[in-house]
Write an enzyme that holds these catalytic residues in place. Structure first.
Site, PDB file in Angstrom:
ATOM      1  N   HIS A  20       0.909  -1.187   0.229  1.00 18.85           N
ATOM      2  CA  HIS A  20       0.021   0.097  -0.184  1.00 18.85           C
ATOM      3  C   HIS A  20       0.756   1.258  -0.104  1.00 18.85           C
ATOM      4  O   HIS A  20       0.583   2.250  -0.612  1.00 18.85           O
ATOM      5  CB  HIS A  20      -0.949   0.132   1.331  1.00 18.85           C
ATOM      6  CG  HIS A  20      -1.380  -1.217   1.366  1.00 18.85           C
ATOM      7  ND1 HIS A  20      -1.640  -2.015   2.481  1.00 18.85           N
ATOM      8  CD2 HIS A  20      -2.513  -1.906   0.661  1.00 18.85           C
ATOM      9  CE1 HIS A  20      -2.540  -3.080   2.525  1.00 18.85           C
ATOM     10  NE2 HIS A  20      -2.980  -3.091   1.340  1.00 18.85           N
ATOM     11  N   CYS A 125     -15.511 -15.130  -5.452  1.00 21.85           N
ATOM     12  CA  CYS A 125     -14.335 -15.330  -4.588  1.00 21.85           C
ATOM     13  C   CYS A 125     -14.395 -13.866  -3.668  1.00 21.85           C
ATOM     14  O   CYS A 125     -14.399 -12.821  -4.161  1.00 21.85           O
ATOM     15  CB  CYS A 125     -13.066 -15.056  -5.515  1.00 21.85           C
ATOM     16  SG  CYS A 125     -11.563 -14.923  -4.442  1.00 21.85           S
ATOM     17  N   CYS A 128     -11.571 -11.627  -3.719  1.00 23.11           N
ATOM     18  CA  CYS A 128     -11.195 -10.615  -4.972  1.00 23.11           C
ATOM     19  C   CYS A 128     -12.636  -9.769  -5.044  1.00 23.11           C
ATOM     20  O   CYS A 128     -12.882  -8.755  -5.747  1.00 23.11           O
ATOM     21  CB  CYS A 128     -11.113 -11.457  -6.337  1.00 23.11           C
ATOM     22  SG  CYS A 128      -9.699 -12.299  -6.542  1.00 23.11           S
TER      23      CYS A 128
HETATM   24  O1  ME8 Z   1      -7.980  -3.878  -4.247  1.00 25.57           O
HETATM   25  N1  ME8 Z   1       2.797  -4.860  -4.919  1.00 25.57           N
HETATM   26  O2  ME8 Z   1      -7.618  -2.930  -2.399  1.00 25.57           O
HETATM   27  P1  ME8 Z   1      -6.200  -3.483  -1.480  1.00 25.57           P
HETATM   28  C1  ME8 Z   1       2.268  -3.489  -5.399  1.00 25.57           C
HETATM   29  N2  ME8 Z   1      -9.974  -1.999  -2.152  1.00 25.57           N
HETATM   30  N3  ME8 Z   1       1.373  -2.848  -4.789  1.00 25.57           N
HETATM   31  C2  ME8 Z   1       0.648  -3.649  -3.953  1.00 25.57           C
HETATM   32  C3  ME8 Z   1       1.017  -4.753  -3.331  1.00 25.57           C
HETATM   33  C4  ME8 Z   1       2.118  -5.312  -3.943  1.00 25.57           C
HETATM   34  N4  ME8 Z   1       2.763  -6.609  -3.365  1.00 25.57           N
HETATM   35  N5  ME8 Z   1       0.126  -5.057  -2.294  1.00 25.57           N
HETATM   36  C5  ME8 Z   1      -0.758  -4.201  -2.517  1.00 25.57           C
HETATM   37  C6  ME8 Z   1      -8.230  -3.018  -3.265  1.00 25.57           C
HETATM   38  N6  ME8 Z   1      -0.378  -3.241  -3.395  1.00 25.57           N
HETATM   39  C7  ME8 Z   1      -9.601  -2.120  -3.541  1.00 25.57           C
HETATM   40  C8  ME8 Z   1      -9.194  -1.109  -4.341  1.00 25.57           C
HETATM   41  S1  ME8 Z   1      -9.972   1.172  -5.549  1.00 25.57           S
HETATM   42  C9  ME8 Z   1     -11.507   1.921  -6.162  1.00 25.57           C
HETATM   43  C10 ME8 Z   1     -10.383  -0.153  -4.608  1.00 25.57           C
HETATM   44  C11 ME8 Z   1      -1.176  -1.900  -3.545  1.00 25.57           C
HETATM   45  O3  ME8 Z   1      -6.282  -3.094  -0.196  1.00 25.57           O
HETATM   46  C12 ME8 Z   1      -1.489  -1.711  -5.022  1.00 25.57           C
HETATM   47  O4  ME8 Z   1      -1.912  -0.262  -5.471  1.00 25.57           O
HETATM   48  O5  ME8 Z   1      -6.408  -5.126  -2.021  1.00 25.57           O
HETATM   49  C13 ME8 Z   1      -2.703  -2.561  -5.284  1.00 25.57           C
HETATM   50  O6  ME8 Z   1      -3.697  -2.196  -6.401  1.00 25.57           O
HETATM   51  C14 ME8 Z   1      -3.555  -2.310  -3.941  1.00 25.57           C
HETATM   52  O7  ME8 Z   1      -2.504  -1.965  -3.001  1.00 25.57           O
HETATM   53  C15 ME8 Z   1      -4.737  -3.239  -3.722  1.00 25.57           C
HETATM   54  O8  ME8 Z   1      -5.126  -2.892  -2.358  1.00 25.57           O
END
Ligand code: ME8
Length: 510
Positions: A20, A125, A128
């Protein structure tokens, strides 16, 4: 001019970690860069608080979903404060303003005849928060990302006519001359999206009966809005939608995220916007997904790195710098503590730290710790200016943060080499005037480097600026400098002003 940049809103079932932080620091670097270029910047981040995943996490922890959301969104805010993230607003999808925005958007789509009711059975899922077709699962019928079996859900839901947007969306993505062109970067990711789009789109269910933890549909309170539709609309809520004021910043200039959620942002989100007759975001940039020592970061493997751990080891600004420059921005990559420490020692302790500390030490020893009296010598500063300006701007505008940082490192190396060549320690014995001129020139070059460092390392850049006897507020001066790249005739560090060696800016770390 305005610049509107967003990060994903993060799920509150997890604590903030380096993944994040990666996206959020990158967005912060870009927001700061645009501010230095005199843009009116709106930088939005926040938390995604509805859906089955959050309800499940709250149940497992034995707390109410609302309490879990409040606790966890505070943790994200604390992490961003620690990392000096300069967001304009932090949105939570459980806020009243967001209920209004989602209600308005869904009602608009329904009024336009883009929503219909249908019985549906599919494999969902929860990790996801989406349905999958059998062909999208692995040989054991598990989700590729979560390695768990999706559950069969059968409901009568409301559907959005996503399929009607395939052709128009394809045009807008592929035709750069389209007046509503939507740029998806990097290239390979764009091609993946185009490939899938060419296969056509299926309508998607946008409501749930079984999930109570969500925003009720305005025209059927027995159903809640699908969490992804709810979440995407945050990009409008954050800037004031449905009030007209949102138009000040809409369309978004950049939605930043990793590839895991690119599909939602580059297909579903634009289709919703087209359905509501709103402009499309200008750019969708998906950076890579990184692993840690070759492994996926996960609680069960116990390898999750928190922003706090990084800050404890490297300090705030070095954490910001290292996180977003360690691997190329765009492709997937691997991160490790060893890699971070090596880069810290190479770029920061040995190159930047050494340049600042050796220059200030020489001034301390030979000129009573003041900017020496001399004819202004701006040769080196001008060379640095030439090395940096075009390359750095190009890389920042193309979101190549690792390359922009390499440009800064090249400039630092250039000055360090010049020092070796001048051998000021020899000049100290034979030619004090020449020495004064050299040290003056190093100080001016360091000032320029500090301005380029500002968006990556705001506090260190400020510290360096103050230590070299430069006059004025660094941000204000940098705004002027980035407007025309002009170096004032008498430089930035003012003759006779006091120097302040910050000493150990970057103590070596083993
Ligand atoms: O998907 N490498 O939230 P999320 C790079 N709530 N970036 C990473 C990462 C990694 N290993 N792990 C997390 C969601 N990220 C939804 C989003 S938006 C309208 C809703 C970052 O908490 C990266 O930006 O699962 C990824 O896309 C995001 O955290 C996923 O956060």
């Amino acid at each position: 001019m305005k610049f509107y940049i967003t990060t994903p809103i993060y799920y509150v079932n997890d604590i903030p970690h380096i993944g994040h932080a990666y996206t959020t620091i990158a967005a912060d670097v870009l927001a700061r860069w645009k501010r230095l270029n005199n843009y009116d910047v709106f930088f939005l981040t926040g938390t995604d608080e509805h859906g089955a995943k959050i309800a499940k996490a709250a149940k497992e922890k034995g707390v109410l979903p609302q309490d879990l959301c409040s606790q966890m969104s505070t943790k994200f805010k604390e992490a961003w404060q620690l990392l000096n993230i300069s967001y304009t607003d932090f949105i939570r999808t459980t806020q009243k303003r967001h209920f209004e925005a989602v209600g308005k958007m869904v009602q608009t789509l329904s009024d336009k005849g883009l929503i219909f009711k249908k019985k549906y059975e599919g494999l969902y899922c929860v990790g996801c928060e989406r349905f999958y077709a059998l062909k999208d699962l692995d040989e054991n019928g598990c989700c590729l990302l979560h390695k768990t079996k999706p559950v069969l859900q059968a409901e009568e839901n409301y559907f959005f006519k996503l399929s009607t947007f395939s052709d128009e969306l394809l045009k807008r993505i592929t035709d750069p001359t389209h007046k509503e062109h939507i740029q998806i970067q990097p290239e390979e990711r764009r091609n993946e999206i185009i490939g899938k789009l060419k296969l056509g789109l299926e309508d998607i269910s946008i409501s749930r009966t079984a999930i109570e933890w969500g925003i009720p549909l305005p025209y059927d309170k027995s159903q809640t809005v699908y969490v992804w539709v709810d979440a995407l609309i945050n990009y409008l809520t954050g800037i004031g939608f449905p009030n007209e004021e949102f138009k000040k910043y809409w369309p978004a200039d950049v939605h930043l995220m990793a590839k895991d959620i690119l599909w939602f942002h580059s297909v579903i989100w634009p289709a919703i916007l087209m359905g509501a007759d709103l402009e499309l975001p200008k750019k969708i940039y998906s950076h890579g997904f990184f692993t840690l020592n070759g492994n996926k970061m996960s609680k069960s493997l116990g390898n999750v790195i928190s922003p706090e751990e990084l800050v404890n080891k490297y300090g705030v600004d070095s954490t910001r710098y290292l996180t977003v420059t360690l691997i190329p921005f765009g492709p997937d990559g691997d991160i490790s503590w060893e890699g971070l420490t090596l880069k810290y020692n190479t770029d920061l302790a040995n190159n930047l730290g050494n340049l600042v500390s050796r220059t200030l030490k020489m001034a301390e020893k030979n000129f009573d710790n003041i900017v020496p009296q001399t004819e202004p010598n701006l040769c080196l500063a001008k060379q640095i200016n030439d090395i940096l300006k075009e390359n750095f701007i190009y890389n920042m505008e193309n979101i190549q943060l690792h390359k922009a940082s390499e440009n800064i490192q090249s400039a630092i190396t250039f000055v360090n080499k010049q020092i070796e060549q001048d051998a000021p320690w020899e000049l100290a014995k034979i030619d004090k005037d020449k020495l004064a001129s050299c040290i003056y020139s190093y100080l001016q070059a360091i000032d320029i480097i500090a301005m380029y460092l500002l968006c990556f390392m705001p506090e260190i850049a400020q510290k360096i600026w103050l230590s070299t006897g430069a006059s004025g507020n660094i941000e204000e001066i940098a705004k002027k400098y980035f407007a025309d790249f002009n170096i004032p005739d008498d430089g930035f560090s003012v003759i006779s002003s006091k120097l302040a060696n910050p000493r150990m800016l970057f103590p070596r770390i083993s």
